[in-house]
Design an enzyme around this catalytic site. Structure first.
Site, PDB file in Angstrom:
ATOM      1  N   HIS A  53       0.830  -1.347   0.088  1.00  0.00           N
ATOM      2  CA  HIS A  53       0.071  -0.158  -0.002  1.00  0.00           C
ATOM      3  C   HIS A  53       1.163   1.196  -0.430  1.00  0.00           C
ATOM      4  CE1 HIS A  53      -4.113  -2.275   1.646  1.00  0.00           C
ATOM      5  NE2 HIS A  53      -3.081  -2.672   0.409  1.00  0.00           N
ATOM      6  N   GLU A  55       0.858   4.043   1.782  1.00  0.00           N
ATOM      7  CA  GLU A  55       1.752   4.300   2.585  1.00  0.00           C
ATOM      8  C   GLU A  55       2.920   3.412   3.360  1.00  0.00           C
ATOM      9  OE1 GLU A  55      -1.107   3.108   2.557  1.00  0.00           O
ATOM     10  OE2 GLU A  55      -3.024   3.668   3.678  1.00  0.00           O
ATOM     11  N   ALA A 164     -26.368  -0.285 -36.385  1.00  0.00           N
ATOM     12  CA  ALA A 164     -26.533  -1.670 -37.052  1.00  0.00           C
ATOM     13  C   ALA A 164     -26.918  -0.691 -38.384  1.00  0.00           C
ATOM     14  CB  ALA A 164     -26.065  -3.313 -36.745  1.00  0.00           C
ATOM     15  N   ALA A 165     -26.896  -1.583 -38.997  1.00  0.00           N
ATOM     16  CA  ALA A 165     -27.446  -1.826 -40.829  1.00  0.00           C
ATOM     17  C   ALA A 165     -29.066  -2.734 -40.465  1.00  0.00           C
ATOM     18  CB  ALA A 165     -26.469  -1.690 -42.245  1.00  0.00           C
ATOM     19  N   SER A 170     -22.355  -3.612 -38.956  1.00  0.00           N
ATOM     20  CA  SER A 170     -22.275  -2.880 -37.778  1.00  0.00           C
ATOM     21  C   SER A 170     -20.745  -2.055 -37.518  1.00  0.00           C
ATOM     22  CB  SER A 170     -23.015  -3.669 -36.214  1.00  0.00           C
ATOM     23  OG  SER A 170     -22.169  -4.276 -35.675  1.00  0.00           O
ATOM     24  N   ARG A 186     -10.560   2.049 -21.433  1.00  0.00           N
ATOM     25  CA  ARG A 186     -11.016  -0.042 -22.021  1.00  0.00           C
ATOM     26  C   ARG A 186     -10.100   0.383 -20.941  1.00  0.00           C
ATOM     27  NH1 ARG A 186     -11.131  -3.735 -27.345  1.00  0.00           N
ATOM     28  NH2 ARG A 186     -13.353  -3.565 -28.025  1.00  0.00           N
ATOM     29  N   LEU A 206     -11.635  -7.758 -27.611  1.00  0.00           N
ATOM     30  CA  LEU A 206     -11.983  -6.523 -26.217  1.00  0.00           C
ATOM     31  C   LEU A 206     -11.104  -6.889 -25.464  1.00  0.00           C
ATOM     32  CD1 LEU A 206     -15.878  -8.998 -25.813  1.00  0.00           C
ATOM     33  CD2 LEU A 206     -15.261  -6.605 -26.424  1.00  0.00           C
ATOM     34  N   GLY A 278     -29.989  -2.694 -23.720  1.00  0.00           N
ATOM     35  CA  GLY A 278     -31.103  -2.001 -23.458  1.00  0.00           C
ATOM     36  C   GLY A 278     -31.327  -2.956 -22.153  1.00  0.00           C
TER      37      GLY A 278
HETATM   38  C1  AOF Z   1      -4.551  -0.332  -1.700  1.00  0.00           C
HETATM   39  N1  AOF Z   1      -3.280   0.952  -1.556  1.00  0.00           N
HETATM   40  O1  AOF Z   1      -2.214   2.205  -0.723  1.00  0.00           O
HETATM   41  C2  AOF Z   1      -4.183   1.875   0.084  1.00  0.00           C
HETATM   42  C3  AOF Z   1      -5.402   0.618   0.504  1.00  0.00           C
HETATM   43  O2  AOF Z   1      -6.491  -6.435  -0.097  1.00  0.00           O
HETATM   44  P1  AOF Z   1      -5.549  -5.679  -0.108  1.00  0.00           P
HETATM   45  O3  AOF Z   1      -5.033  -5.751   1.583  1.00  0.00           O
HETATM   46  O4  AOF Z   1      -4.856  -4.855  -1.169  1.00  0.00           O
HETATM   47  O5  AOF Z   1      -6.020  -4.326   0.414  1.00  0.00           O
HETATM   48  C4  AOF Z   1      -6.895  -3.474  -0.332  1.00  0.00           C
HETATM   49  C5  AOF Z   1      -8.128  -2.740   0.350  1.00  0.00           C
HETATM   50  O6  AOF Z   1      -7.278  -1.837   1.146  1.00  0.00           O
HETATM   51  C6  AOF Z   1      -8.816  -1.527  -0.736  1.00  0.00           C
HETATM   52  O7  AOF Z   1      -9.819  -1.616  -1.057  1.00  0.00           O
HETATM   53  C7  AOF Z   1      -8.840  -0.316   0.486  1.00  0.00           C
HETATM   54  O8  AOF Z   1     -10.043  -0.279   1.920  1.00  0.00           O
HETATM   55  C8  AOF Z   1      -7.363  -0.077   1.546  1.00  0.00           C
HETATM   56  N2  AOF Z   1      -5.821   0.741   1.294  1.00  0.00           N
HETATM   57  N3  AOF Z   1      -5.782  -0.188  -0.887  1.00  0.00           N
HETATM   58  O9  AOF Z   1      -5.246  -1.441  -2.799  1.00  0.00           O
HETATM   59  C9  AOF Z   1      -3.464   1.500  -0.947  1.00  0.00           C
HETATM   60  N4  AOF Z   1      -4.013   2.220   1.011  1.00  0.00           N
HETATM   61 ZN    ZN Z   2      -3.123  -0.113   3.666  1.00  0.00          ZN
END
Ligand code: AOF
Ligand code: ZN
Length: 345
Positions: A53, A55, A164-165, A170, A186, A206, A278
């Site tokens: 994450h 942090e 589409a025709a 299409s 995408r 896709l 739809g």
């Molecule tokens: C992130 N990145 O920098 C922060 C998050 O499954 P995990 O352990 O990767 O946790 C995902 C959750 O952690 C995410 O849904 C969010 O609520 C929290 N914070 N997640 O991927 C980050 N700080």
């Molecule tokens: Zn975290």
């Protein structure tokens, strides 16, 4: 109150988060660590599910200097052990004394970081530039709040609204620039959904491709989802090895979205055809519309959307967000507004 220094650090944290193209099913998150005198110690960002994450990324860059620091984060630090450990604990262990964050975590299983930090004696400031932070993760936030993926419906049509025709052809209503433009969108979704009718008629790939039409690596591809009960022969291009493919033998939009929510899909890109679109429209399950309109008339054919409207009271406005020429074509982006019928009642 957040200081000026913290607010400008938040801007840098937002930029760091924004610099990462693809993190779904996780949010884009950035973190800046400031020393007691306000100098920047480190910048961290999240790079996708399973990686550290934001942090923890910032803490590992700062090392021992994080003791006594302020962490400025775009999302409330998580409080759970998911694919990685709780950031609240990592911040406590590192000796951070103050945490300033933007968006409150809408993910119920990860929320509660602010309370844990406060209980450990850390000063916490919530909601700083929360709107900007939420904008970074609009679809992710929607998915975690609503319990289903955000749905963007993309279509191409003539000026007379036909996709589409009468003979079913299409392909290539819009020009090449528009088709390239679709690719960049995408890439922002984690599932691309099409009906069996469209797959049989057009044999679409896709996949997400770059400017030179080369598919991105497998791990950056969205999940291809083929919806409907007709069997698609295995030589069709949706079954090539470029990207994963899921067949959902149901055309019930709520069921389809349930399947996708179970797979942690946050943002569905809905393409073709008019009947599937739809069904989503009628069910109220389209959250954003992206229409590519070719400056041409067809005169007869299939409408872009085959819903169940019977009278003009079924007219539903689109709140326009953007109108841009893409090559010779017109691109319209908007969100469905309230039904007129609801106004009348
Ligand atoms: C992130 N990145 O920098 C922060 C998050 O499954 P995990 O352990 O990767 O946790 C995902 C959750 O952690 C995410 O849904 C969010 O609520 C929290 N914070 N997640 O991927 C980050 N700080
Ligand atoms: Zn975290």
């Amino acid at each position: 109150m957040a200081s000026e220094i913290e607010i400008s650090a938040m801007r840098r944290a937002l930029d760091a988060a924004d610099g990462v193209a693809r993190t779904l099913p996780n949010p884009r998150v950035g973190c800046v660590l400031l020393s007691a005198d306000g100098t920047q110690l480190a910048v961290g960002a999240h790079h996708g599910a399973g990686t550290p994450h934001a942090e923890v990324d910032a803490l590992s860059r700062a090392g021992a200097a994080a003791r006594g620091a302020t962490a400025v984060v775009t999302l409330e630090p998580c409080n759970h052990t998911g694919r990685t450990g709780p950031c609240s604990q990592a911040l406590i262990d590192a000796g951070v004394v103050r945490v300033v964050f933007a968006q409150i975590d809408p993910n119920r299983s990860a929320a509660g970081g602010a309370a844990t930090l406060r209980a450990a004696g850390i000063e916490v400031e919530a909601g700083v530039m929360a709107e900007e932070a939420t904008d970074l993760n609009v679809e992710w936030t929607f998915a975690l709040t609503a319990g289903r993926p955000f749905v963007t419906w993309k279509y191409a049509a003539t000026l007379d609204g036909l996709s589409a025709a009468p003979d079913g052809s299409s392909k290539w209503i819009t020009g090449e620039e528009a088709r390239r433009d679709v690719q960049t969108f995408r890439a922002e979704a984690d599932a691309i959904v099409a009906g069996t009718g469209t797959v049989l008629a057009d044999d679409p790939r896709l996949t997400v491709r770059d400017a030179a039409d080369v598919p991105l690596p497998h791990e950056q591809q969205a999940l291809r989802v083929v919806v409907g009960e007709t069997t698609i022969p295995s030589h069709y291009r949706v079954f090539d090895r470029v990207a994963p493919t899921l067949v959902v033998p149901s055309r019930d939009p709520a069921m389809v979205l349930k399947h996708l929510a179970d797979r942690e899909i946050r943002h569905v890109w809905l393409e073709g055809g008019p009947r599937l679109a739809g069904a989503f429209w009628t069910a109220g399950l389209i959250d954003r519309v992206i229409g590519y309109i070719a400056p041409a008339m067809l005169g007869s054919g299939r409408a872009a959307l085959e819903g169940e409207a019977t009278t003009l009271a079924d007219l539903r406005p689109i709140n326009l967000q953007d109108l841009t020429m893409i090559g010779p074509d017109i691109r319209i982006i908007g969100t469905p507004g309230r039904m007129q019928r609801e106004d009348i009642d």
